[in-house]
Design a protein around this motif. Structure first.
Motif, PDB file in Angstrom:
ATOM      1  N   THR A 221       0.822  -1.211   0.000  1.00 48.90           N
ATOM      2  CA  THR A 221       0.000   0.000   0.000  1.00 48.90           C
ATOM      3  C   THR A 221       0.856   1.261   0.000  1.00 48.90           C
ATOM      4  OG1 THR A 221      -0.132  -0.135   2.418  1.00 48.90           O
ATOM      5  CG2 THR A 221      -1.963  -1.073   1.159  1.00 48.90           C
ATOM      6  N   LEU A 222       0.214   2.369  -0.294  1.00 50.89           N
ATOM      7  CA  LEU A 222       0.885   3.665  -0.264  1.00 50.89           C
ATOM      8  C   LEU A 222       1.198   4.058   1.185  1.00 50.89           C
ATOM      9  CD1 LEU A 222       1.815   6.048  -2.051  1.00 50.89           C
ATOM     10  CD2 LEU A 222      -0.470   7.034  -1.754  1.00 50.89           C
ATOM     11  N   PHE A 223       0.181   4.018   2.033  1.00 52.61           N
ATOM     12  CA  PHE A 223       0.369   4.261   3.457  1.00 52.61           C
ATOM     13  C   PHE A 223       0.690   2.939   4.147  1.00 52.61           C
ATOM     14  CE2 PHE A 223      -2.501   7.788   2.301  1.00 52.61           C
ATOM     15  CZ  PHE A 223      -1.785   8.856   2.819  1.00 52.61           C
ATOM     16  N   HIS A 224       1.727   2.938   4.961  1.00 47.64           N
ATOM     17  CA  HIS A 224       2.058   1.742   5.728  1.00 47.64           C
ATOM     18  C   HIS A 224       0.993   1.526   6.799  1.00 47.64           C
ATOM     19  CE1 HIS A 224       4.275  -1.079   8.251  1.00 47.64           C
ATOM     20  NE2 HIS A 224       5.129  -1.243   7.250  1.00 47.64           N
ATOM     21  N   ILE A 225       0.649   0.281   7.039  1.00 49.96           N
ATOM     22  CA  ILE A 225      -0.411  -0.010   8.000  1.00 49.96           C
ATOM     23  C   ILE A 225      -0.081   0.522   9.395  1.00 49.96           C
ATOM     24  CG2 ILE A 225       0.504  -2.306   8.591  1.00 49.96           C
ATOM     25  CD1 ILE A 225      -2.464  -3.237   8.749  1.00 49.96           C
TER      26      ILE A 225
ATOM     27  N   ASP B 184      -6.812   0.909  15.457  1.00 43.74           N
ATOM     28  CA  ASP B 184      -6.915  -0.500  15.084  1.00 43.74           C
ATOM     29  C   ASP B 184      -7.471  -0.587  13.670  1.00 43.74           C
ATOM     30  OD1 ASP B 184      -8.888  -3.147  15.162  1.00 43.74           O
ATOM     31  OD2 ASP B 184      -7.026  -3.439  16.264  1.00 43.74           O
ATOM     32  N   ILE B 185      -7.202  -1.700  12.990  1.00 40.40           N
ATOM     33  CA  ILE B 185      -7.705  -1.868  11.630  1.00 40.40           C
ATOM     34  C   ILE B 185      -9.226  -1.791  11.599  1.00 40.40           C
ATOM     35  CG2 ILE B 185      -7.845  -4.408  11.727  1.00 40.40           C
ATOM     36  CD1 ILE B 185      -6.606  -2.376   8.704  1.00 40.40           C
TER      37      ILE B 185
ATOM     38  N   ASP C  39     -15.965   3.535   7.287  1.00 40.25           N
ATOM     39  CA  ASP C  39     -16.676   2.858   6.206  1.00 40.25           C
ATOM     40  C   ASP C  39     -17.019   3.800   5.058  1.00 40.25           C
ATOM     41  OD1 ASP C  39     -16.601   0.343   7.323  1.00 40.25           O
ATOM     42  OD2 ASP C  39     -18.448   0.639   8.466  1.00 40.25           O
ATOM     43  N   VAL C  40     -16.536   5.025   5.141  1.00 39.91           N
ATOM     44  CA  VAL C  40     -16.693   6.005   4.057  1.00 39.91           C
ATOM     45  C   VAL C  40     -15.302   6.431   3.611  1.00 39.91           C
ATOM     46  CG1 VAL C  40     -17.596   8.265   3.407  1.00 39.91           C
ATOM     47  CG2 VAL C  40     -18.918   6.790   4.941  1.00 39.91           C
ATOM     48  N   PHE C  41     -15.035   6.334   2.333  1.00 35.15           N
ATOM     49  CA  PHE C  41     -13.702   6.610   1.805  1.00 35.15           C
ATOM     50  C   PHE C  41     -13.232   8.012   2.137  1.00 35.15           C
ATOM     51  CE2 PHE C  41     -11.353   8.592  -1.763  1.00 35.15           C
ATOM     52  CZ  PHE C  41     -10.132   7.965  -1.568  1.00 35.15           C
ATOM     53  N   THR C  42     -14.085   9.006   1.967  1.00 33.39           N
ATOM     54  CA  THR C  42     -13.670  10.392   2.183  1.00 33.39           C
ATOM     55  C   THR C  42     -13.127  10.599   3.586  1.00 33.39           C
ATOM     56  OG1 THR C  42     -15.319  11.164   0.583  1.00 33.39           O
ATOM     57  CG2 THR C  42     -14.423  12.795   2.100  1.00 33.39           C
ATOM     58  N   ASN C  43     -13.740   9.987   4.572  1.00 32.71           N
ATOM     59  CA  ASN C  43     -13.252  10.121   5.946  1.00 32.71           C
ATOM     60  C   ASN C  43     -11.868   9.484   6.101  1.00 32.71           C
ATOM     61  OD1 ASN C  43     -15.707  11.298   6.475  1.00 32.71           O
ATOM     62  ND2 ASN C  43     -16.615   9.465   7.372  1.00 32.71           N
ATOM     63  N   PHE C  44     -11.685   8.336   5.467  1.00 31.32           N
ATOM     64  CA  PHE C  44     -10.391   7.670   5.490  1.00 31.32           C
ATOM     65  C   PHE C  44      -9.329   8.538   4.824  1.00 31.32           C
ATOM     66  CE2 PHE C  44      -7.332   5.108   3.084  1.00 31.32           C
ATOM     67  CZ  PHE C  44      -6.775   4.322   4.081  1.00 31.32           C
TER      68      PHE C  44
ATOM     69  N   ALA D 162     -10.491  -4.728   2.940  1.00 28.73           N
ATOM     70  CA  ALA D 162     -10.474  -6.190   2.803  1.00 28.73           C
ATOM     71  C   ALA D 162      -9.826  -6.832   4.020  1.00 28.73           C
ATOM     72  CB  ALA D 162      -9.722  -6.579   1.532  1.00 28.73           C
ATOM     73  N   PHE D 163      -8.787  -6.208   4.519  1.00 26.64           N
ATOM     74  CA  PHE D 163      -8.116  -6.713   5.712  1.00 26.64           C
ATOM     75  C   PHE D 163      -9.042  -6.632   6.930  1.00 26.64           C
ATOM     76  CE2 PHE D 163      -4.277  -6.358   8.687  1.00 26.64           C
ATOM     77  CZ  PHE D 163      -3.967  -7.703   8.564  1.00 26.64           C
ATOM     78  N   LYS D 164      -9.823  -5.564   6.983  1.00 25.14           N
ATOM     79  CA  LYS D 164     -10.751  -5.351   8.106  1.00 25.14           C
ATOM     80  C   LYS D 164     -11.907  -6.341   8.066  1.00 25.14           C
ATOM     81  CE  LYS D 164     -14.098  -1.877   9.774  1.00 25.14           C
ATOM     82  NZ  LYS D 164     -14.560  -0.481   9.633  1.00 25.14           N
ATOM     83  N   TYR D 165     -12.509  -6.543   6.916  1.00 25.48           N
ATOM     84  CA  TYR D 165     -13.765  -7.301   6.826  1.00 25.48           C
ATOM     85  C   TYR D 165     -13.587  -8.773   6.467  1.00 25.48           C
ATOM     86  CZ  TYR D 165     -16.619  -3.146   7.436  1.00 25.48           C
ATOM     87  OH  TYR D 165     -17.229  -2.025   7.963  1.00 25.48           O
ATOM     88  N   GLY D 166     -12.394  -9.174   6.074  1.00 27.07           N
ATOM     89  CA  GLY D 166     -12.153 -10.590   5.812  1.00 27.07           C
ATOM     90  C   GLY D 166     -13.086 -11.167   4.764  1.00 27.07           C
ATOM     91  N   SER D 167     -13.702 -12.286   5.061  1.00 19.47           N
ATOM     92  CA  SER D 167     -14.529 -13.000   4.087  1.00 19.47           C
ATOM     93  C   SER D 167     -15.815 -12.263   3.732  1.00 19.47           C
ATOM     94  CB  SER D 167     -14.867 -14.397   4.610  1.00 19.47           C
ATOM     95  OG  SER D 167     -15.599 -14.318   5.822  1.00 19.47           O
ATOM     96  N   ASP D 168     -16.188 -11.251   4.497  1.00 21.53           N
ATOM     97  CA  ASP D 168     -17.446 -10.523   4.215  1.00 21.53           C
ATOM     98  C   ASP D 168     -17.428  -9.862   2.844  1.00 21.53           C
ATOM     99  OD1 ASP D 168     -18.590 -11.253   6.581  1.00 21.53           O
ATOM    100  OD2 ASP D 168     -18.271  -9.341   7.595  1.00 21.53           O
ATOM    101  N   ILE D 169     -16.245  -9.507   2.348  1.00 22.42           N
ATOM    102  CA  ILE D 169     -16.197  -8.814   1.049  1.00 22.42           C
ATOM    103  C   ILE D 169     -16.581  -9.745  -0.093  1.00 22.42           C
ATOM    104  CG2 ILE D 169     -14.398  -7.256   1.896  1.00 22.42           C
ATOM    105  CD1 ILE D 169     -12.448  -8.719  -0.028  1.00 22.42           C
ATOM    106  N   PHE D 170     -16.625 -11.060   0.166  1.00 22.48           N
ATOM    107  CA  PHE D 170     -16.977 -12.028  -0.872  1.00 22.48           C
ATOM    108  C   PHE D 170     -18.416 -12.543  -0.730  1.00 22.48           C
ATOM    109  CE2 PHE D 170     -12.368 -12.579  -0.025  1.00 22.48           C
ATOM    110  CZ  PHE D 170     -11.881 -12.158  -1.254  1.00 22.48           C
TER     111      PHE D 170
END
Length: 508
Positions: free
Chosen positions: A165-169, A176-177, A182-187, A326-334
């Motif tokens: 990623t561009l930003f290191h975790i 915490d992750i 859940d809104v991109f603009t806030n992130f 994806a790291f946060k939500y795991g299998s939910d994204i599928f």
């Protein structure tokens, strides 16, 4: 990290008698026979530049570079599609070959093998007397589970790095992750305000490499029955590997000077230069987002700093967002309900899906985009949004079928961005609104003269522009007046778009 020059000044060793890679990170010299043996496991980081894993290993020990073709990556998806289609298979193999060539320039040899990492790596550790394994972490559930299996199977330390990623975790402005918005603009705003982007790692000058034993080249034809390059109609020639990714970066930003107008052209459809096409090399890590970021910042310093230069960084942050999500939500994204866990009834209509996938819906703008995908392994961002909206919203077909088809076909597929974008357009992802695209309005706006549609739909190339997006409106006498001698061999629309829009609205 101590620079080489700094090590020289401090330790006053002769450069003729000591290799730099014999210094560990603290600047202490290690004799070669006392250096630890490190297995560097390449995954989606097929590069020698800005690769913390490789750079750190080069400073700390003797290195055995390994790439594993995992048969599971070439199996079938839930709905029966190939996980890796012919275009991405060739792009991947080209990328691995390029990595191998680049490592040879560092006096190292890449060991490529076929099998499950959790079974192969313990064998390699034993065979080469490895002391430690270094690897870049992944973000999606399957890859994380494989990491876990590898750690369980090994008796040596596994050192995991973060390099996708561009930003290191570790630099995110969240405790915490799970605190990622859940809104991109806030992130985006919080990262831009409180986080800094780390400098990229230089490529090693050389490696103290462990020479692989004499091994057979893996039989990739058995693993990947079909590989092919995109057709000549492709927007650019997609050739895998770091060398080609850096070449495209240089060409787009510096030689053609296209970055200054990126924001204006990025929604284009036809041609090689309306957008960067960097996504293909980003997807398998042939080029890192930080490398692109640093080139953008250098361009801003040397040429121009405007909305377009920022917008490319903006898009890299979007990519970050999908990966961290994806790291946060795991299998939910599928899952069908996505991260919203939305309770919605999806159809699985194979006839309608096949019409969509083959580019025979009778709606030219959709068909043109799908045929480009099928012939080249690529589609514009604007096209992807429209065909995804059409499948999930207008046809109400399970969006995961579309996501899996993209997984099979796209050269630049990566799970986080693919499933993140599909869920977004299916209204089960990072957008609570009942979003959908008006296909005909989009076609008129982005392909007003029909040049893109005609490029991919030969059967419509002689149509007058006024009918190109709705050929079903043409009456027989109009066909004669337009100079077309025969009836157009093109299907009628599989649905009434206006009726489908009313159905979409009724779901609100």
């Amino acid at each position: 990290h101590l620079s080489k020059a700094h090590c020289l000044r401090i330790m006053n060793y002769s450069i003729k008698s000591i290799k730099w890679n014999h210094f560990d990170r603290s600047g202490i010299y290690r004799a070669k026979n006392t250096m630890k043996k490190i297995l560097v496991w390449f995954r989606n980081d097929l590069r020698i530049s800005d690769n913390e894993v490789l750079y750190t290993a080069s400073m700390e020990g003797e290195v055995l570079p390994v790439y594993i073709f995992d048969p599971r990556d070439f199996g079938k998806t839930t709905f029966g599609f190939d996980k890796t289609g012919p275009y991405r298979a060739k792009f991947l193999i080209d990328s691995v070959q390029d990595l191998s060539n680049n490592l040879k320039d560092l006096e190292a040899e890449l060991l490529t093998v076929v099998g499950k990492p959790e079974l192969l790596l313990p064998e390699l550790v034993k065979t080469y007397h490895i002391d430690e394994l270094y690897v870049n972490r992944e973000v999606t559930i399957n890859e994380i589970q494989i990491e876990g299996k590898v750690e369980e199977a090994l008796t040596i330390p596994v050192r995991k790095f973060w390099g996708s990623t561009l930003f290191h975790i570790d630099d995110l402005p969240f405790d915490d992750i799970n605190d990622i918005p859940d809104v991109f603009t806030n992130f985006r705003k919080k990262c831009e305000k409180y986080s800094e982007i780390r400098r990229s790692y230089p490529k090693p000058d050389t490696l103290n490499s462990i020479k692989p034993h004499q091994v057979k080249e893996p039989d990739l034809n058995a693993l990947v029955p079909e590989m092919k390059a995109p057709s000549e109609k492709s927007v650019i020639s997609f050739k895998g590997g770091e060398s080609n990714g850096l070449k495209r970066l240089k060409e787009y930003i510096w030689e053609k000077d296209l970055l200054k107008s990126y924001k204006k052209t990025r929604n284009g459809l036809l041609g090689g230069d309306y957008s960067t096409k960097f996504s293909a090399w980003l997807a398998n890590g042939s080029v890192s987002p930080r490398t692109i970021y640093e080139e953008v910042k250098r361009y801003e310093d040397e040429r121009v700093n405007n909305q377009s230069t920022y917008w490319l960084i903006f898009e890299l942050i979007w990519r970050d967002y999908f990966r961290f999500s994806a790291f946060k939500y795991g299998s939910d994204i599928f899952k069908a309900g996505g991260i919203q866990k939305k309770d919605r009834s999806w159809d699985v209509n194979e006839e309608l899906f096949h019409a969509w996938a083959s580019g025979k819906t009778g709606i030219p703008f959709i068909d043109a985009n799908m045929r480009e995908l099928n012939e080249t392994g690529f589609m514009s961002n604007r096209g992807r949004q429209n065909v995804a909206s059409f499948l999930a919203q207008n046809l109400n077909i399970d969006w995961r079928m579309g996501a899996e088809y993209f997984e099979q076909m796209l050269i630049d597929y990566d799970p986080a961005s693919n499933y993140g974008n599909w869920a977004y357009n299916a209204t089960v992802g990072h957008d609570p609104r009942n979003r959908y695209f008006n296909i005909l309005n989009q076609a008129e706006r982005y392909d007003k003269d029909g040049s893109y549609t005609k490029y991919w739909l030969d059967e419509l190339k002689h149509l007058p522009n006024e009918f190109i997006h709705e050929p079903n409106r043409i009456e027989s006498e109009q066909i004669e007046n337009s100079g077309i001698e025969h009836k157009i061999d093109y299907p009628s629309p599989i649905i009434n778009l206006e009726v489908s829009y009313e159905q979409i609205k009724s779901r609100e």
